[in-house]
Design a protein around this motif. Structure first.
Motif, short mmCIF file in Angstrom:
data_model
loop_
_atom_site.label_atom_id
_atom_site.label_comp_id
_atom_site.label_asym_id
_atom_site.label_seq_id
_atom_site.Cartn_x
_atom_site.Cartn_y
_atom_site.Cartn_z
N ALA A 195 44.03 36.99 35.38
CA ALA A 195 42.85 37.84 35.30
C ALA A 195 41.72 37.36 36.19
O ALA A 195 40.80 38.11 36.49
N ALA A 196 41.79 36.11 36.63
CA ALA A 196 40.68 35.50 37.35
C ALA A 196 40.51 36.02 38.76
O ALA A 196 39.58 35.64 39.44
N HIS A 197 41.37 36.93 39.18
CA HIS A 197 41.25 37.45 40.53
C HIS A 197 39.96 38.23 40.72
O HIS A 197 39.48 38.40 41.83
N ALA A 198 39.36 38.71 39.63
CA ALA A 198 38.10 39.43 39.71
C ALA A 198 36.94 38.46 39.90
O ALA A 198 36.91 37.39 39.30
N THR A 199 35.99 38.84 40.76
CA THR A 199 34.83 38.00 41.00
C THR A 199 34.04 37.78 39.72
O THR A 199 33.83 38.70 38.93
N PRO B 107 34.98 22.26 30.82
CA PRO B 107 35.06 22.38 32.28
C PRO B 107 35.75 23.66 32.70
O PRO B 107 36.79 24.03 32.16
N ALA B 108 35.15 24.36 33.66
CA ALA B 108 35.66 25.67 34.05
C ALA B 108 35.37 25.94 35.51
O ALA B 108 34.49 25.33 36.12
N LEU B 109 36.11 26.88 36.06
CA LEU B 109 35.89 27.39 37.41
C LEU B 109 35.56 28.88 37.32
O LEU B 109 36.21 29.61 36.57
N THR B 110 34.56 29.31 38.08
CA THR B 110 34.25 30.73 38.18
C THR B 110 34.56 31.18 39.60
O THR B 110 34.05 30.61 40.57
N ALA B 111 35.41 32.18 39.71
CA ALA B 111 35.90 32.64 41.01
C ALA B 111 34.99 33.71 41.58
O ALA B 111 34.57 34.64 40.87
N TYR B 112 34.69 33.58 42.88
CA TYR B 112 33.94 34.59 43.63
C TYR B 112 34.80 34.94 44.86
O TYR B 112 34.94 34.12 45.77
N ILE B 113 35.36 36.13 44.84
CA ILE B 113 36.37 36.50 45.82
C ILE B 113 35.83 37.60 46.73
O ILE B 113 35.42 38.66 46.24
N PRO B 114 35.81 37.38 48.04
CA PRO B 114 35.30 38.40 48.96
C PRO B 114 36.30 39.54 49.14
O PRO B 114 37.49 39.40 48.83
#
Length: 292
Positions: free
Chosen positions: A19-23, A45-52
């Motif tokens: 699901a993390a493919h969304a910005t 601890p987490a990562l937040t994805a920002y995808i162009p």
């Protein structure tokens, strides 16, 4: 640090990764983490994805915000920076690493290594080149980034899952007014205290003084600092640059005459606002960003 067994928590992590493919979607770095009593839920601890929309060079950057290892500037040293990368067609992953009471070394560094592994392990999901994964850090986050760049081999808290099998070595490093050393001569004392305590051993001080840990395998680096920084001495950046230079590792250092510590992208300081453009040119020259 001891991590629990995988089981259902790992299945949940894998489904969230899809699901993390969304910005703007955050995913946990670890299948589960046993938090000490009194720890805030936000310390997971987490990562937040920002995808162009497009990423021609298939590059990604893990961003480590600063905060002296007891806070975190997630907005101007995280989200705004990720958005800048997206505008330049590069993927970004903002890292929320553990910090503050109960979260001393090696936890923040474990999270930094895990973040690089996580992005590389999920490169196909985000259409990334697994050899185009960099790490960036501001202030104490710069210490996280520099430590991961010089200590990517240790297996502290390494899970034997698909993420754990990926390399933690960044392909490039970006440092903005970073804490580099734990040496009292020119460290940032608050960062040092929150990471390794008031009375660390000399061996630990040296191990986490990254200017002493550079080798020929350390990733290339772009470094930005100001001569007017009164919080984290610019000697940190200069010492790391010189260490890279001695090992023949490509590096670029920019020292601006004016500018406060914690200036982020420099958009509020006219003399500093050029530094992201200098970074873009550096990345383009290495093939990590399109030519502007």
């Amino acid at each position: 640090m001891r991590l629990p067994s995988l089981s259902l928590a790992l299945l949940a992590l894998l489904s969230m990764a899809t699901a993390a493919h969304a910005t703007g979607t955050a995913v946990p770095l670890w299948p589960s983490v046993a938090l000490p009593d009194g720890a805030r839920q936000g310390q997971l601890p987490a990562l937040t994805a920002y995808i162009p929309a497009s990423n021609p060079t298939k590059t990604a950057v893990v961003i480590c915000p600063g905060g002296a290892y007891h806070a975190m500037a997630l907005d101007w040293e995280g989200v705004l920076v990720a958005q800048w990368f997206n505008q330049h067609h590069v993927a970004a992953f903002v890292l929320q690493y553990r910090h503050g009471d109960g979260h001393h070394y090696p936890q923040p560094i474990d999270d930094g290594r895990r973040a690089v592994r996580w992005v590389r392990a999920h490169a196909k999901t985000y259409q990334l080149d697994p050899q185009h994964i960099g790490i960036m850090g501001f202030s104490a986050g710069g210490h996280v980034a520099a430590t991961v760049s010089t200590h990517y081999d240790p297996t502290t808290a390494l899970l034997h899952d698909a993420v754990g099998q990926a390399s933690a070595r960044p392909d490039f490093t970006i440092l903005a007014y970073p804490v580099i050393t734990m040496d009292e001569a020119f460290t940032h004392l608050d960062s040092r205290e929150h990471l390794i305590g008031l009375h660390p051993s000399p061996a630990l001080v040296r191990e986490l003084s990254n200017e002493t840990q550079v080798t020929t395998d350390t990733p290339p680096a772009f470094i930005y600092v100001t001569d007017a920084d009164t919080l984290v001495p610019p000697e940190n950046s200069i010492a790391y640059y010189l260490a890279l230079h001695r090992q023949h590792v490509p590096a670029e250092l920019h020292v601006f005459r004016t500018g406060k510590h914690g200036s982020g992208l420099g958009q509020h300081e006219p003399l500093l606002s050029i530094w992201p453009e200098l970074l873009a040119r550096w990345m383009a020259g290495l093939g990590y960003m399109e030519q502007g």
